[in-house]
Scaffold this motif. Structure first.
Motif, PDB file in Angstrom:
ATOM      1  N   PHE A 266       9.524  -4.491  -9.734  1.00  0.00           N
ATOM      2  CA  PHE A 266       8.470  -4.973  -9.181  1.00  0.00           C
ATOM      3  C   PHE A 266       8.045  -5.969  -9.415  1.00  0.00           C
ATOM      4  O   PHE A 266       9.122  -6.730  -9.729  1.00  0.00           O
ATOM      5  CB  PHE A 266       8.102  -4.798 -11.490  1.00  0.00           C
ATOM      6  CG  PHE A 266       7.459  -3.719 -12.176  1.00  0.00           C
ATOM      7  CD1 PHE A 266       6.838  -2.460 -11.384  1.00  0.00           C
ATOM      8  CD2 PHE A 266       7.506  -3.765 -13.088  1.00  0.00           C
ATOM      9  CE1 PHE A 266       7.189  -2.217 -11.954  1.00  0.00           C
ATOM     10  CE2 PHE A 266       6.848  -3.014 -14.105  1.00  0.00           C
ATOM     11  CZ  PHE A 266       7.177  -1.349 -13.234  1.00  0.00           C
TER      12      PHE A 266
ATOM     13  N   VAL B 240      -2.142  -6.114 -19.319  1.00  0.00           N
ATOM     14  CA  VAL B 240      -1.691  -7.012 -17.812  1.00  0.00           C
ATOM     15  C   VAL B 240      -0.883  -7.320 -17.912  1.00  0.00           C
ATOM     16  O   VAL B 240      -0.366  -7.533 -19.533  1.00  0.00           O
ATOM     17  CB  VAL B 240      -2.393  -7.733 -17.191  1.00  0.00           C
ATOM     18  CG1 VAL B 240      -4.226  -7.133 -16.348  1.00  0.00           C
ATOM     19  CG2 VAL B 240      -3.589  -8.775 -18.108  1.00  0.00           C
TER      20      VAL B 240
ATOM     21  N   GLN C 234       8.714   1.188   3.017  1.00  0.00           N
ATOM     22  CA  GLN C 234       9.356   0.626   2.557  1.00  0.00           C
ATOM     23  C   GLN C 234      10.318   1.291   1.094  1.00  0.00           C
ATOM     24  O   GLN C 234      10.486   2.307   2.221  1.00  0.00           O
ATOM     25  CB  GLN C 234       8.363   0.300   0.864  1.00  0.00           C
ATOM     26  CG  GLN C 234       8.395   1.787   0.014  1.00  0.00           C
ATOM     27  CD  GLN C 234       7.266   1.271  -1.200  1.00  0.00           C
ATOM     28  OE1 GLN C 234       6.184   1.543  -1.271  1.00  0.00           O
ATOM     29  NE2 GLN C 234       7.796   0.711  -2.619  1.00  0.00           N
TER      30      GLN C 234
ATOM     31  N   ASP D 150      10.397   2.665  -4.071  1.00  0.00           N
ATOM     32  CA  ASP D 150      10.890   2.545  -5.263  1.00  0.00           C
ATOM     33  C   ASP D 150      10.107   0.800  -6.211  1.00  0.00           C
ATOM     34  O   ASP D 150      10.509   0.591  -6.155  1.00  0.00           O
ATOM     35  CB  ASP D 150      12.725   1.616  -4.028  1.00  0.00           C
ATOM     36  CG  ASP D 150      12.216   0.691  -3.645  1.00  0.00           C
ATOM     37  OD1 ASP D 150      11.270   0.311  -2.797  1.00  0.00           O
ATOM     38  OD2 ASP D 150      12.980   0.065  -2.581  1.00  0.00           O
ATOM     39  N   GLY D 151       8.570   0.820  -5.443  1.00  0.00           N
ATOM     40  CA  GLY D 151       8.207   0.360  -6.513  1.00  0.00           C
ATOM     41  C   GLY D 151       7.920  -1.119  -5.460  1.00  0.00           C
ATOM     42  O   GLY D 151       8.302  -1.202  -4.620  1.00  0.00           O
TER      43      GLY D 151
ATOM     44  N   ALA E  55       0.244  -1.122  -0.214  1.00  0.00           N
ATOM     45  CA  ALA E  55      -0.196  -0.029  -0.144  1.00  0.00           C
ATOM     46  C   ALA E  55       0.676   1.240   0.194  1.00  0.00           C
ATOM     47  O   ALA E  55       0.418   1.987   0.668  1.00  0.00           O
ATOM     48  CB  ALA E  55      -1.117   0.087   1.410  1.00  0.00           C
TER      49      ALA E  55
ATOM     50  N   GLN F 178      -2.617  -6.796  -3.715  1.00  0.00           N
ATOM     51  CA  GLN F 178      -2.665  -4.850  -3.844  1.00  0.00           C
ATOM     52  C   GLN F 178      -4.313  -4.235  -3.077  1.00  0.00           C
ATOM     53  O   GLN F 178      -5.355  -4.952  -2.626  1.00  0.00           O
ATOM     54  CB  GLN F 178      -2.438  -4.765  -4.763  1.00  0.00           C
ATOM     55  CG  GLN F 178      -1.146  -5.012  -5.904  1.00  0.00           C
ATOM     56  CD  GLN F 178      -1.210  -4.701  -7.200  1.00  0.00           C
ATOM     57  OE1 GLN F 178      -0.729  -4.933  -7.858  1.00  0.00           O
ATOM     58  NE2 GLN F 178      -2.565  -3.702  -7.322  1.00  0.00           N
TER      59      GLN F 178
ATOM     60  N   MET G 233       2.395  -2.806   3.665  1.00  0.00           N
ATOM     61  CA  MET G 233       3.602  -1.885   3.648  1.00  0.00           C
ATOM     62  C   MET G 233       3.163  -0.481   3.298  1.00  0.00           C
ATOM     63  O   MET G 233       2.205   0.012   1.985  1.00  0.00           O
ATOM     64  CB  MET G 233       4.334  -2.508   2.673  1.00  0.00           C
ATOM     65  CG  MET G 233       5.444  -1.591   2.098  1.00  0.00           C
ATOM     66  SD  MET G 233       6.127  -2.425   0.611  1.00  0.00           S
ATOM     67  CE  MET G 233       5.515  -2.079  -0.935  1.00  0.00           C
TER      68      MET G 233
ATOM     69  N   SER H 190      -1.388 -11.026 -15.074  1.00  0.00           N
ATOM     70  CA  SER H 190      -0.887 -11.316 -13.748  1.00  0.00           C
ATOM     71  C   SER H 190      -1.774 -10.304 -13.629  1.00  0.00           C
ATOM     72  O   SER H 190      -2.126  -9.166 -13.927  1.00  0.00           O
ATOM     73  CB  SER H 190       0.587 -10.872 -13.835  1.00  0.00           C
ATOM     74  OG  SER H 190       0.790 -10.210 -12.441  1.00  0.00           O
TER      75      SER H 190
HETATM   76  C1  UD1 Z   1      -0.132  -3.107 -11.883  1.00  0.00           C
HETATM   77  C2  UD1 Z   1       0.228  -4.561 -12.587  1.00  0.00           C
HETATM   78  C3  UD1 Z   1       0.109  -5.019 -13.074  1.00  0.00           C
HETATM   79  C4  UD1 Z   1      -1.340  -5.723 -12.491  1.00  0.00           C
HETATM   80  C5  UD1 Z   1      -2.330  -5.113 -11.997  1.00  0.00           C
HETATM   81  C6  UD1 Z   1      -3.405  -4.881 -11.177  1.00  0.00           C
HETATM   82  C7  UD1 Z   1       2.856  -3.192 -12.648  1.00  0.00           C
HETATM   83  C8  UD1 Z   1       3.787  -2.316 -13.501  1.00  0.00           C
HETATM   84  N1  UD1 Z   1       1.223  -4.080 -13.039  1.00  0.00           N
HETATM   85  O1  UD1 Z   1      -0.774  -2.187 -12.532  1.00  0.00           O
HETATM   86  O2  UD1 Z   1       0.492  -5.787 -13.813  1.00  0.00           O
HETATM   87  O3  UD1 Z   1      -2.190  -6.364 -13.977  1.00  0.00           O
HETATM   88  O4  UD1 Z   1      -1.710  -4.269 -11.020  1.00  0.00           O
HETATM   89  O5  UD1 Z   1      -3.889  -4.571 -10.307  1.00  0.00           O
HETATM   90  O6  UD1 Z   1       3.174  -3.695 -11.522  1.00  0.00           O
HETATM   91  N2  UD1 Z   1       3.016   0.165  -4.363  1.00  0.00           N
HETATM   92  C9  UD1 Z   1       3.614   0.075  -4.048  1.00  0.00           C
HETATM   93  N3  UD1 Z   1       4.494   0.766  -3.933  1.00  0.00           N
HETATM   94  C10 UD1 Z   1       5.253   0.933  -4.826  1.00  0.00           C
HETATM   95  C11 UD1 Z   1       3.988   1.455  -5.626  1.00  0.00           C
HETATM   96  C12 UD1 Z   1       3.488   0.129  -5.851  1.00  0.00           C
HETATM   97  O7  UD1 Z   1       3.274  -0.630  -2.245  1.00  0.00           O
HETATM   98  O8  UD1 Z   1       6.172   1.950  -4.975  1.00  0.00           O
HETATM   99  C13 UD1 Z   1       1.642  -0.826  -4.709  1.00  0.00           C
HETATM  100  C14 UD1 Z   1       0.307  -0.253  -4.515  1.00  0.00           C
HETATM  101  O9  UD1 Z   1      -0.292   0.430  -3.714  1.00  0.00           O
HETATM  102  C15 UD1 Z   1      -0.466  -0.690  -4.522  1.00  0.00           C
HETATM  103  C16 UD1 Z   1       0.406  -1.106  -6.516  1.00  0.00           C
HETATM  104  O10 UD1 Z   1       1.201  -1.639  -5.493  1.00  0.00           O
HETATM  105  O11 UD1 Z   1      -1.125  -1.477  -4.289  1.00  0.00           O
HETATM  106  C17 UD1 Z   1       0.083  -1.959  -7.343  1.00  0.00           C
HETATM  107  O12 UD1 Z   1       0.627  -0.716  -7.078  1.00  0.00           O
HETATM  108  P1  UD1 Z   1       0.126   0.492  -9.235  1.00  0.00           P
HETATM  109  O13 UD1 Z   1       0.779   1.086  -9.586  1.00  0.00           O
HETATM  110  O14 UD1 Z   1      -1.373   0.983  -8.860  1.00  0.00           O
HETATM  111  O15 UD1 Z   1       0.105  -0.565 -10.213  1.00  0.00           O
HETATM  112  P2  UD1 Z   1      -1.359  -0.752 -11.585  1.00  0.00           P
HETATM  113  O16 UD1 Z   1      -0.360   0.323 -12.660  1.00  0.00           O
HETATM  114  O17 UD1 Z   1      -2.359  -0.884 -11.379  1.00  0.00           O
END
Ligand code: UD1
Length: 475
Positions: A375, A284, A191, A216-217, A110, A246, A160, A322
């Motif tokens: 990722f 996706v 994170q 950092d993703g 999160a 997520q 997180m 995914s």
């Molecule tokens: C992501 C996936 C995608 C998947 C989709 C499903 C990637 C590149 N893509 O897309 O393949 O189909 O979710 O819903 O991941 N987060 C962190 N820290 C960060 C960045 C993100 O905790 O630094 C968390 C966010 O809070 C969220 C999740 O990761 O819970 C997804 O992040 P987001 O950037 O919204 O991913 P999507 O582009 O929607």
């Protein structure tokens, strides 16, 4: 934490690496601010920064698409023959046992920002349930409580966050008394961050005494679990498996005995749930096999021909998408962190507020810089074993991402009602439906009522008659 280097040492380093602009306003700072800046600069690894600037910032080194890849094998959502049915039954038993023995923890990533949703603050605070407007965090908390009660074991929950939302997330949990959970079983940690660059490879300042940084993703979660002490805490509790989801998906089945059991029976390090893609180019990641290892190839990287390729029966060859639902073994996370853990870097060009060379704050209208992320799914090929379990969109995937249209709150709420209606109908309860076959009512099924379809049977006597236009809350 490395020691703070002196002004002279830092100046020399910055000059060697072409980043001396970071000290341009040093003389304007008071002593505390100067120390703050020197402390941040002392942490940086300039050799790595030079490499990043060259490879990912000044140049766009796209992910290399492997020359050979094939579709990844998967377990279907429903067993396809008697042998598979027996395997699923054993896996469910194994998963239930692991849950009952306290071997499974929940983990929510999160740390992201709800930019697309236009919601400020932690996304977990977004009100989403169709009747009571419960937030995502509340729904997850109630599900953790319901699963703990069902399996008779405390299930610890790790969340997180990032510097963007950590304080607000902690405040949310404190102010709501952890939604009734025992705070000892909720572990909120931050994170890591990466510095941000201008398009020509210069590190950006957010303030005159502060570097511009961003989370950092979600790949950073596998490091942060270790660095934060979450893994040590899990080991103390005897946790062996982490259920990863997520923050944006309220339909996710948080603790799925079948998924946990299949992962454990296969001695997998990291496993995934997958959806059959709705159309060839759905946005996706695609589950593939590269050198025998499960690997996600992003939709943007999968060649168009491959995306559209069909089997003789008309199904897509690369049909598995995914959805960011994983089981991760604790010992896999430990192994990753034992030897200088690193995942591939992904580059995102963004609008990054910063201090310009005149010392003015700039809020750019156009993308002006680069953020670097990793990722989580890039860890899949590092696991010795990795399984994929297909799931059904209506049952498990309704992410809240955009303010309107696809993946919007309106769609998620509708899907929450539809899933509740389906579970009730399966137990023999009548649901009014309109001419399009959609439920002609709004239903919110609290986790205390059911977390699995089969939970409805024991509660169905308490369900009132549902009439067209009703709003029903079941708990
Ligand atoms: C992501 C996936 C995608 C998947 C989709 C499903 C990637 C590149 N893509 O897309 O393949 O189909 O979710 O819903 O991941 N987060 C962190 N820290 C960060 C960045 C993100 O905790 O630094 C968390 C966010 O809070 C969220 C999740 O990761 O819970 C997804 O992040 P987001 O950037 O919204 O991913 P999507 O582009 O929607």
């Amino acid at each position: 934490m490395s020691d703070i280097k002196s002004y002279e040492q830092i100046k020399e380093l910055l000059t060697q690496h072409g980043q001396q602009h970071l000290l341009a306003f040093y003389d304007e700072l008071d002593e505390k601010q100067q120390q703050k800046l020197l402390s941040q600069l002392s942490e940086l690894d300039f050799v790595q920064i030079d490499e990043w600037a060259e490879k990912y910032v000044k140049n766009d080194s796209p992910m290399e698409v492997p020359s050979e890849f094939e579709p990844a094998p998967s377990y279907p959502a429903e067993p396809e023959d008697d042998k598979q049915a027996a395997t699923y039954k054993q896996a469910v038993e194994k998963g239930v046992k692991l849950l009952e023995n306290g071997k499974v923890a929940g983990f929510t990533v999160a740390g992201g920002q709800g930019t697309r949703l236009g919601f400020s603050g932690p996304k977990g605070n977004y009100p989403i349930s169709p009747v009571k407007q419960k937030t995502l965090f509340q729904l997850f908390a109630e599900t953790v409580a319901a699963a703990s009660a069902k399996f008779g074991a405390a299930i610890p929950w790790y969340i997180m966050t990032s510097p963007l939302n950590h304080a607000e997330t902690v405040e949310t949990f404190e102010q709501s008394s952890y939604f009734g959970l025992n705070p000892d079983n909720v572990f909120i940690f931050q994170q890591g961050t990466n510095i941000n660059f201008s398009l020509d490879g210069k590190i950006l300042l957010a303030e005159k005494d502060k570097l511009a940084t961003s989370p950092d993703g979600h790949g950073g979660s596998l490091k942060a679990l270790h660095v934060s002490g979450a893994i040590a805490d899990m080991k103390k509790r005897g946790v062996e498996y982490i259920s990863y989801w997520q923050v944006d998906n309220p339909l996710v089945r948080l603790f799925d005995p079948l998924f946990i059991g299949l992962h454990a029976k296969n001695n997998a390090g990291m496993s995934s749930k997958a959806l059959i893609k709705a159309y060839p180019t759905e946005k996706v990641g695609n589950f593939c096999l590269v050198d025998g290892k499960v690997t996600v190839i992003e939709y943007s990287d999968l060649p168009e021909d491959d995306a559209h390729r069909q089997n003789p029966d008309g199904s897509l060859v690369f049909e598995l998408g995914s959805i960011a639902i994983h089981i991760v073994s604790v010992d896999f996370v430990e192994k990753l962190n034992a030897h200088g853990f690193a995942l591939p870097i992904h580059r995102a060009v963004k609008k990054i507020p910063h201090i310009n060379e005149k010392g003015e704050k700039v809020k750019p209208e156009e993308p002006n810089g680069v953020k670097l992320e990793t990722f989580v799914f890039d860890a899949l090929p590092l696991a010795d074993e990795s399984i994929i379990l297909e799931t059904v969109r209506e049952e498990e995937f309704a992410p809240v991402k955009n303010a309107e249209g696809t993946d919007s709150p309106a769609v998620t709420k509708q899907m929450m009602t539809e899933r509740a209606a389906k579970w009730l109908e399966a137990a023999g309860i009548q649901i009014p439906r309109n001419s399009e076959g959609k439920p002609d009512c709004v239903i919110e099924m609290a986790p205390s009522f059911a977390i699995f379809p089969e939970d409805v049977e024991a509660k169905k006597a308490a369900v009132p008659d549902i009439k067209p236009g009703d709003e029903i809350y079941l708990d």
